[in-house]
Write an enzyme that holds these catalytic residues in place. Structure first.
Site, PDB file in Angstrom:
ATOM      1  N   LEU A  11      -0.426  -2.716   8.751  1.00  0.00           N
ATOM      2  CA  LEU A  11      -1.121  -1.462   7.859  1.00  0.00           C
ATOM      3  C   LEU A  11      -2.180  -2.019   7.028  1.00  0.00           C
ATOM      4  N   ARG A  28      -0.665   7.694  -3.480  1.00  0.00           N
ATOM      5  CA  ARG A  28      -2.072   7.379  -3.023  1.00  0.00           C
ATOM      6  C   ARG A  28      -3.030   7.076  -3.876  1.00  0.00           C
ATOM      7  N   TYR A  52     -15.814   1.485   8.401  1.00  0.00           N
ATOM      8  CA  TYR A  52     -14.289   1.793   8.447  1.00  0.00           C
ATOM      9  C   TYR A  52     -13.957   2.170   9.920  1.00  0.00           C
ATOM     10  N   GLY A  81       0.749  -1.288  -0.120  1.00  0.00           N
ATOM     11  CA  GLY A  81      -0.255   0.006  -0.116  1.00  0.00           C
ATOM     12  C   GLY A  81       0.873   1.254   0.084  1.00  0.00           C
ATOM     13  N   SER A 109      -6.809   5.147  13.107  1.00  0.00           N
ATOM     14  CA  SER A 109      -7.236   6.275  12.214  1.00  0.00           C
ATOM     15  C   SER A 109      -7.890   7.646  12.693  1.00  0.00           C
ATOM     16  N   LYS A 164     -12.158   0.210  13.091  1.00  0.00           N
ATOM     17  CA  LYS A 164     -10.764   0.979  13.627  1.00  0.00           C
ATOM     18  C   LYS A 164     -10.854   0.968  15.373  1.00  0.00           C
ATOM     19  N   ALA A 214      -5.470  -3.189   5.627  1.00  0.00           N
ATOM     20  CA  ALA A 214      -7.064  -2.540   5.785  1.00  0.00           C
ATOM     21  C   ALA A 214      -7.559  -2.538   4.412  1.00  0.00           C
ATOM     22  N   HIS A 230      -3.195  11.127   5.239  1.00  0.00           N
ATOM     23  CA  HIS A 230      -1.707  11.571   4.592  1.00  0.00           C
ATOM     24  C   HIS A 230      -1.919  10.777   3.238  1.00  0.00           C
ATOM     25  N   SER A 244      -8.980   0.424   3.114  1.00  0.00           N
ATOM     26  CA  SER A 244      -8.789   1.689   3.644  1.00  0.00           C
ATOM     27  C   SER A 244      -9.746   2.685   2.999  1.00  0.00           C
ATOM     28  N   GLU A 300     -10.397   8.826  11.334  1.00  0.00           N
ATOM     29  CA  GLU A 300     -11.719   8.670  11.131  1.00  0.00           C
ATOM     30  C   GLU A 300     -12.533   7.804  12.515  1.00  0.00           C
TER      31      GLU A 300
HETATM   32  P1  NAP Z   1      -3.951   1.371   1.359  1.00  0.00           P
HETATM   33  O1  NAP Z   1      -2.813   2.009   0.327  1.00  0.00           O
HETATM   34  O2  NAP Z   1      -5.001   1.189   0.830  1.00  0.00           O
HETATM   35  O3  NAP Z   1      -3.003  -0.083   1.522  1.00  0.00           O
HETATM   36  C1  NAP Z   1      -3.615  -1.056   2.430  1.00  0.00           C
HETATM   37  C2  NAP Z   1      -2.912  -2.245   1.866  1.00  0.00           C
HETATM   38  O4  NAP Z   1      -3.644  -3.417   2.885  1.00  0.00           O
HETATM   39  C3  NAP Z   1      -2.881  -2.795   0.635  1.00  0.00           C
HETATM   40  O5  NAP Z   1      -1.530  -3.223   0.268  1.00  0.00           O
HETATM   41  C4  NAP Z   1      -3.814  -3.928   0.639  1.00  0.00           C
HETATM   42  O6  NAP Z   1      -3.477  -5.015  -0.437  1.00  0.00           O
HETATM   43  C5  NAP Z   1      -3.567  -4.342   1.950  1.00  0.00           C
HETATM   44  N1  NAP Z   1      -4.704  -5.321   2.287  1.00  0.00           N
HETATM   45  C6  NAP Z   1      -5.920  -5.225   2.347  1.00  0.00           C
HETATM   46  N2  NAP Z   1      -6.614  -6.386   2.939  1.00  0.00           N
HETATM   47  C7  NAP Z   1      -5.803  -7.198   3.216  1.00  0.00           C
HETATM   48  C8  NAP Z   1      -5.844  -8.279   4.022  1.00  0.00           C
HETATM   49  N3  NAP Z   1      -6.955  -8.735   4.313  1.00  0.00           N
HETATM   50  N4  NAP Z   1      -4.802  -8.995   4.440  1.00  0.00           N
HETATM   51  C9  NAP Z   1      -3.582  -8.206   4.033  1.00  0.00           C
HETATM   52  N5  NAP Z   1      -3.443  -7.417   3.482  1.00  0.00           N
HETATM   53  C10 NAP Z   1      -4.507  -6.349   2.962  1.00  0.00           C
HETATM   54  O7  NAP Z   1      -3.630   2.203   2.733  1.00  0.00           O
HETATM   55  P2  NAP Z   1      -2.702   3.171   3.312  1.00  0.00           P
HETATM   56  O8  NAP Z   1      -3.116   4.646   2.658  1.00  0.00           O
HETATM   57  O9  NAP Z   1      -1.307   2.738   3.016  1.00  0.00           O
HETATM   58  O10 NAP Z   1      -2.978   2.977   4.742  1.00  0.00           O
HETATM   59  C11 NAP Z   1      -2.342   2.038   5.629  1.00  0.00           C
HETATM   60  C12 NAP Z   1      -2.925   2.037   6.740  1.00  0.00           C
HETATM   61  O11 NAP Z   1      -3.290   2.993   7.622  1.00  0.00           O
HETATM   62  C13 NAP Z   1      -4.322   1.474   6.864  1.00  0.00           C
HETATM   63  O12 NAP Z   1      -4.492   0.459   7.783  1.00  0.00           O
HETATM   64  C14 NAP Z   1      -5.284   2.529   6.840  1.00  0.00           C
HETATM   65  O13 NAP Z   1      -6.557   2.141   7.227  1.00  0.00           O
HETATM   66  C15 NAP Z   1      -4.493   3.312   7.841  1.00  0.00           C
HETATM   67  N6  NAP Z   1      -4.665   4.796   7.945  1.00  0.00           N
HETATM   68  C16 NAP Z   1      -4.389   5.497   6.581  1.00  0.00           C
HETATM   69  C17 NAP Z   1      -4.615   6.760   6.616  1.00  0.00           C
HETATM   70  C18 NAP Z   1      -4.230   7.565   5.358  1.00  0.00           C
HETATM   71  O14 NAP Z   1      -4.753   8.675   5.418  1.00  0.00           O
HETATM   72  N7  NAP Z   1      -3.449   6.993   4.510  1.00  0.00           N
HETATM   73  C19 NAP Z   1      -4.806   7.438   7.819  1.00  0.00           C
HETATM   74  C20 NAP Z   1      -4.900   6.643   9.099  1.00  0.00           C
HETATM   75  C21 NAP Z   1      -5.022   5.353   9.135  1.00  0.00           C
HETATM   76  P3  NAP Z   1      -4.183  -4.910  -1.703  1.00  0.00           P
HETATM   77  O15 NAP Z   1      -3.040  -4.007  -2.471  1.00  0.00           O
HETATM   78  O16 NAP Z   1      -3.987  -6.306  -1.954  1.00  0.00           O
HETATM   79  O17 NAP Z   1      -5.538  -4.464  -1.929  1.00  0.00           O
HETATM   80  O1  F7E Z   2     -12.111  11.567   1.715  1.00  0.00           O
HETATM   81  C1  F7E Z   2     -14.911  13.910   0.480  1.00  0.00           C
HETATM   82  C2  F7E Z   2     -15.006  12.817   1.224  1.00  0.00           C
HETATM   83  O2  F7E Z   2     -11.706   9.292   0.653  1.00  0.00           O
HETATM   84  C3  F7E Z   2     -11.836  12.804   2.336  1.00  0.00           C
HETATM   85  C4  F7E Z   2      -8.331   7.215   4.242  1.00  0.00           C
HETATM   86  O3  F7E Z   2      -7.011   7.051   4.102  1.00  0.00           O
HETATM   87  O4  F7E Z   2      -8.422   9.185   5.931  1.00  0.00           O
HETATM   88  C5  F7E Z   2      -8.962   8.720   4.570  1.00  0.00           C
HETATM   89  O5  F7E Z   2     -10.326   8.523   4.483  1.00  0.00           O
HETATM   90  C6  F7E Z   2     -12.877  13.826   2.097  1.00  0.00           C
HETATM   91  C7  F7E Z   2     -14.351  13.076   2.549  1.00  0.00           C
HETATM   92  O6  F7E Z   2     -10.596  10.225   2.734  1.00  0.00           O
HETATM   93  C8  F7E Z   2     -15.092  13.019  -2.854  1.00  0.00           C
HETATM   94  O7  F7E Z   2     -16.639  12.848   1.412  1.00  0.00           O
HETATM   95  C9  F7E Z   2     -15.535  14.559  -1.652  1.00  0.00           C
HETATM   96  O8  F7E Z   2     -14.993  14.160   3.358  1.00  0.00           O
HETATM   97  O9  F7E Z   2      -9.965  11.008   0.302  1.00  0.00           O
HETATM   98  P1  F7E Z   2     -11.047  10.598   1.202  1.00  0.00           P
HETATM   99  P2  F7E Z   2     -11.329   9.832   3.994  1.00  0.00           P
HETATM  100  O10 F7E Z   2     -12.687   9.222   3.918  1.00  0.00           O
HETATM  101  O11 F7E Z   2     -10.857  11.080   4.952  1.00  0.00           O
HETATM  102  C10 F7E Z   2      -8.656   8.427   6.940  1.00  0.00           C
HETATM  103  C11 F7E Z   2      -7.847   9.268   7.965  1.00  0.00           C
HETATM  104  C12 F7E Z   2      -8.336   7.038   6.900  1.00  0.00           C
HETATM  105  O12 F7E Z   2      -8.172   6.375   7.776  1.00  0.00           O
HETATM  106  C13 F7E Z   2      -8.804   6.579   5.539  1.00  0.00           C
HETATM  107  O13 F7E Z   2      -8.053   4.980   5.620  1.00  0.00           O
HETATM  108  O14 F7E Z   2     -13.379  14.026   0.925  1.00  0.00           O
HETATM  109  N1  F7E Z   2     -14.912  13.759  -0.659  1.00  0.00           N
HETATM  110  N2  F7E Z   2     -15.801  14.046  -2.876  1.00  0.00           N
HETATM  111  C14 F7E Z   2     -14.527  12.624  -1.708  1.00  0.00           C
HETATM  112  N3  F7E Z   2     -13.814  11.803  -1.338  1.00  0.00           N
HETATM  113  C15 F7E Z   2     -13.556  10.541  -2.253  1.00  0.00           C
HETATM  114  N4  F7E Z   2     -12.914   9.620  -1.870  1.00  0.00           N
HETATM  115  N5  F7E Z   2     -13.990  10.940  -3.421  1.00  0.00           N
HETATM  116  C16 F7E Z   2     -14.737  11.809  -3.920  1.00  0.00           C
HETATM  117  O15 F7E Z   2     -15.317  11.806  -4.989  1.00  0.00           O
END
Ligand code: NAP
Ligand code: F7E
Length: 330
Positions: free
Chosen positions: A85, A191, A156, A14, A130, A160, A87, A186, A89, A132
Site C-alpha cells: 500500500l 483520510r 501518479y 496510511g 488505482s 501506477k 505510495a 475511498h 498517494s 487513476e
Molecule cells: P495514504 O494514507 O497516503 O498512505 C500511504 C502510506 O504509504 C503512508 O503510510 C506513507 O508513509 C507510506 N509511504 C509513502 N512512501 C513510502 C515509501 N517510499 N516507503 C514506504 N512507505 C511509504 O494512502 P491510502 O489512501 O491509505 O492509500 C493506500 C494505497 O492505495 C496507496 O498505494 C494509494 O496510492 C492506493 N490507492 C488509494 C486510493 C484511495 O482513494 N485512498 C484509491 C486507489 C489506490 P508516510 O506516512 O511516512 O508518508
Molecule cells: O481529488 C478535485 C480534484 O485529491 C478528487 C487518491 O486517493 O483517488 C485519489 O485521487 C477530485 C479531483 O483525489 C480540490 O481536481 C477540487 O478531480 O481527493 P482528490 P484523486 O485525485 O481522485 C485515486 C483513486 C487515488 O488512487 C489517489 O491515491 O477533487 N479537487 N478541488 C480537489 N482535490 C484536492 N485534493 N484539493 C482541492 O482543493
C-alpha cells in the site's frame, strides 16, 4: 499461536494500512509493517497510535525504495500475505514531485516484487492499483471496468500503470500469486485532510464554528466514485483469499461532482456552499481526470464483495469526526 497467518503491510501507517491492520488482527493474523523514519518521532505512527491494536503490530523501519530493508524483513518473516500500500498517494502533488512519486509508486513495486521472488516466493502479493490509471478513458456506457484501457493523466497514474503491468508480468513469468485491486476513491475520517472529501468536510465544520471564512478549491466539475475505506480493505483481503491471482475493480458504481459533494456537506450543516466556496488556481492540475464511475460486477460476482457503507453514512461519520475534534479543543 501456532497457525497464526502472517501479513506484511507497506504503507501501514496510511488510511488503508491502519484499517487493514485492525481488520486482519481481528481475524487473528500476526501483522507486520514498515514505517519510514520521520524527524518528529511523535508523527511516526500517527494513525496507529490511538488504536487498541497498536501493541499487536510489529513495526520496523523500512522503505520500498530501500531494497535491503525489504530483503531483510521478507527473509525473516516469510509472510503468507503481502499488501503493498506504500505510495506517494496525492495526485496533484505528483505533479510537484514526479520523480519521487515514480520512484515510490513504480520502482518501489519492482523492489517489492524482486524481494518477494527471491526471499518469500510463496507469499501472496496485493498491489494497490488505482482508478487513476484510467485517466481519459471511459467505456461507451459511462463506466470503467477491468477491460477499459488505461490513459493516465498524471505522474501518479503513469507510475501506477507501470506497477500494474509489472505485477501481471511477475504473475505470468514467475508463477507468483500477484494480484491487483483497481480501487476507486475511498475515504474515511482517517483520510488525509488535503484530499477533497476531507478538505471540504473539515472546512465546512470550521466555517460553521466560525474558525474559517472561506473554502478554496480547484476544479468543481470533475466527478468521482467515492466509497468507504473500511469496505475497500475487505476487498483487498478477499482478492488474496481468491483461489487464483487476478485483477479486480472495486467501486460503488455511483458518481458525484465536487460541486455536488460541497452542496451535500454544507446542506447538512445548514450552510449555503455558494457563499463560502471559491476557486483558486493553485489547486487545479495541469491535466485533470474528469470522470470516474466504476463497474465492480466482477468482484461482486467472483469475490462476493459489495460495499456496505453508504455515501451519506460516510459523509456523516467524517462530519461528526471534525465536530468532535473541535469540541474537544474548546
Ligand atoms: P495514504 O494514507 O497516503 O498512505 C500511504 C502510506 O504509504 C503512508 O503510510 C506513507 O508513509 C507510506 N509511504 C509513502 N512512501 C513510502 C515509501 N517510499 N516507503 C514506504 N512507505 C511509504 O494512502 P491510502 O489512501 O491509505 O492509500 C493506500 C494505497 O492505495 C496507496 O498505494 C494509494 O496510492 C492506493 N490507492 C488509494 C486510493 C484511495 O482513494 N485512498 C484509491 C486507489 C489506490 P508516510 O506516512 O511516512 O508518508
Ligand atoms: O481529488 C478535485 C480534484 O485529491 C478528487 C487518491 O486517493 O483517488 C485519489 O485521487 C477530485 C479531483 O483525489 C480540490 O481536481 C477540487 O478531480 O481527493 P482528490 P484523486 O485525485 O481522485 C485515486 C483513486 C487515488 O488512487 C489517489 O491515491 O477533487 N479537487 N478541488 C480537489 N482535490 C484536492 N485534493 N484539493 C482541492 O482543493
Amino acid at each position: 499461536m501456532f497457525n497464526m497467518k502472517k501479513a506484511f503491510i507497506t504503507g501501514i501507517g496510511g488510511q488503508d494500512g491502519s484499517y487493514l491492520s485492525e481488520y486482519l488482527i481481528n481475524k487473528n493474523y500476526k501483522v507486520y509493517g514498515i514505517i519510514r523514519r520521520n524527524s518528529v518521532v511523535e508523527h511516526q505512527k500517527n494513525r496507529l497510535e490511538n488504536l487498541n491494536i497498536n501493541k499487536k503490530i510489529e513495526l520496523s523501519y523500512g522503505d520500498v525504495e530501500d531494497r535491503t530493508s525489504l530483503d531483510n524483513l521478507l527473509k525473516k518473516i516469510k509472510p503468507d500475505e503481502i499488501y503493498n500500500l506504500a505510495a506517494q498517494s496525492h495526485v496533484r502533488i505528483s505533479f510537484d514531485v514526479p520523480e519521487y512519486t515514480i520512484k515510490t509508486n513504480a520502482l518501489g513495486v519492482f523492489n517489492m516484487l524482486e524481494s518477494l521472488r527471491f526471499n518469500s516466493p510463496k507469499s501472496k502479493f496485493y498491489q494497490a492499483s488505482s482508478s487513476e490509471m484510467f485517466g481519459r478513458s471511459v467505456d461507451k456506457n459511462g463506466y470503467q471496468r477491468e477491460t477499459t484501457k488505461f490513459e493516465p493523466t498524471s505522474p501518479y497514474g503513469c507510475a501506477k500503470v507501470f506497477a500494474f503491468n509489472l505485477v501481471k508480468h511477475y504473475r505470468h513469468a514467475y508463477k507468483l500469486f500477484c494480484a491487483n485491486g483497481i480501487l476507486f476513491n475511498h475515504e474515511s475520517s482517517r483520510r488525509g485532510s488535503n484530499f477533497v472529501t476531507n478538505k471540504v468536510i473539515k472546512s465546512a465544520v470550521e466555517i460553521k464554528l466560525g474558525i474559517k471564512k472561506k473554502l478554496y478549491l480547484g476544479n468543481l466539475d470533475s466527478f468521482r466514485d467515492w466509497g468507504h475505506s473500511k469496505d475497500y480493505i475487505r476487498a483487498m483481503h478477499l482478492i488474496l483469499k481468491h483461489n487464483k491471482p487476478d485483477d479486480f475493480v472495486i467501486a460503488t458504481g455511483q458518481t458525484r461532482s465536487i460541486r455536488q459533494l460541497c452542496k451535500i456537506v454544507f446542506d447538512n450543516l445548514n450552510l449555503d456552499y455558494k457563499k463560502y466556496v471559491k476557486q483558486q488556481k493553485k489547486f487545479l492540475r495541469p491535466e485533470e481526470l474528469k470522470y470516474l464511475k466504476g463497474d465492480s460486477s466482477k468482484a461482486r460476482k467472483v469475490l462476493n464483495w459489495k460495499p456496505e457503507i453508504s455515501f451519506e453514512q460516510m459523509i456523516n461519520e467524517m462530519t461528526d469526526f471534525w465536530i468532535k475534534y473541535y469540541n474537544k479543543k474548546t
